[in-house]
Design an enzyme around this catalytic site. Structure first.
Site, short mmCIF file in Angstrom:
data_model
loop_
_atom_site.label_atom_id
_atom_site.label_comp_id
_atom_site.label_asym_id
_atom_site.label_seq_id
_atom_site.Cartn_x
_atom_site.Cartn_y
_atom_site.Cartn_z
N ALA A 66 -22.27 -93.57 64.67
CA ALA A 66 -20.89 -93.20 64.37
C ALA A 66 -20.77 -92.89 62.88
CB ALA A 66 -19.95 -94.34 64.75
N GLU A 133 -25.82 -101.74 64.89
CA GLU A 133 -24.48 -102.09 64.40
C GLU A 133 -24.44 -103.46 63.74
OE1 GLU A 133 -23.77 -99.17 67.82
OE2 GLU A 133 -25.13 -100.85 67.40
#
Length: 259
Positions: A66, A133
């Site tokens: 992202a 992440e």
């Protein structure tokens, strides 16, 4: 329709290739790209000439995650109000036609999750998969904690998610995350060839088969088998079933029309 972050190509009848196109950011998933991808899927869904999609990126990256710069200063209220990542995830989950992910280079974080949202993954020898992440103090947000264990098992998924370890293409194939590994210079050729094969089948049978395989992860065995049998029976109401079986008996190639 034109897009700023996607390149859409039609290499063969029935097949559409959607290429993520933010090379300066290794195809990082920002709001614009995800919005355009959802729109492209909307267009393909209602276009009867599209029977199979190939989703790919660049040689260096399918998608490296992202867009952190876009997200870093957002509040919980902003993330919740916009349902960050929700719309594109749901759009791909409910897309009825097959999507093949053709992955080269990095498929990390949201990129790995985007690939897993496709129906199967063909990887080049350079592909690298990961959910890093945890390094940012967060967690996967497009289904990584749920789809990765279903693909590779709890132990490998926990290892990758908690340590941010990347999985190379060979390990990904052994683990069941990808269906096959091909040379990097043959990736799109192989993915399009698979899509052409799918596009030549009865689109009704293809959609039903996709629906039932996905249902296997959501239902009991008994319910899934009952659903399969009912849909199997229902296919005998269509002209494609008659054409397919007649072609088999006549030793010729069937001409499916989607009726």
């Amino acid at each position: 329709m034109s897009y700023e972050t996607l390149i859409v190509e039609i290499p063969s009848a029935g097949v559409t290739v959607i290429r993520l196109n933010r090379p300066e950011a290794l195809n990082a998933l920002n709001a614009q790209l995800l919005g355009e991808l959802a729109t492209a899927l909307d267009v393909a869904e209602v276009d009867d000439s599209v029977r199979c999609l190939v989703l790919t990126g660049s040689d260096r990256a399918f998608a490296a995650g992202a867009d952190i710069k876009e997200m870093s200063d957002k509040s919980y209220a902003q993330m919740f109000a916009t349902d960050m990542f929700g719309p594109v995830g749901r759009r791909m989950e409910h897309f009825r036609k097959p999507i093949i992910a053709a992955v080269s280079g990095f498929a990390l974080g949201g990129g790995c999750e985007l690939a897993m949202l496709c129906d199967f993954i063909i990887a080049s020898e350079t592909a690298r998969f990961g959910q890093p992440e945890i390094n940012l103090g967060v967690m996967p947000g497009i289904g990584g904690t749920q789809r990765l264990p279903r693909a590779v098992g709890k132990s490998k998924a926990m290892d990758m998610i908690l340590t941010a370890r990347m999985m190379d293409a060979a390990e990904a194939e052994r683990a069941g995350l990808v269906s096959r590994v091909v040379p990097a210079d043959k990736l799109i050729e192989e993915a399009v060839a698979a899509a052409v094969k799918i596009a030549g089948q009865s689109p009704l049978a293809v959609m039903m088969n996709k629906e039932l395989v996905n249902a296997a992860f959501e239902t009991t065995l008994a319910t899934g088998v009952r659903m399969e049998r009912r849909l199997f029976h229902s296919l005998f109401a269509f002209e494609d079933q008659k054409e397919g079986m007649a072609a088999f008996i006549d030793k010729r190639k069937p001409a499916f029309t989607g009726k």
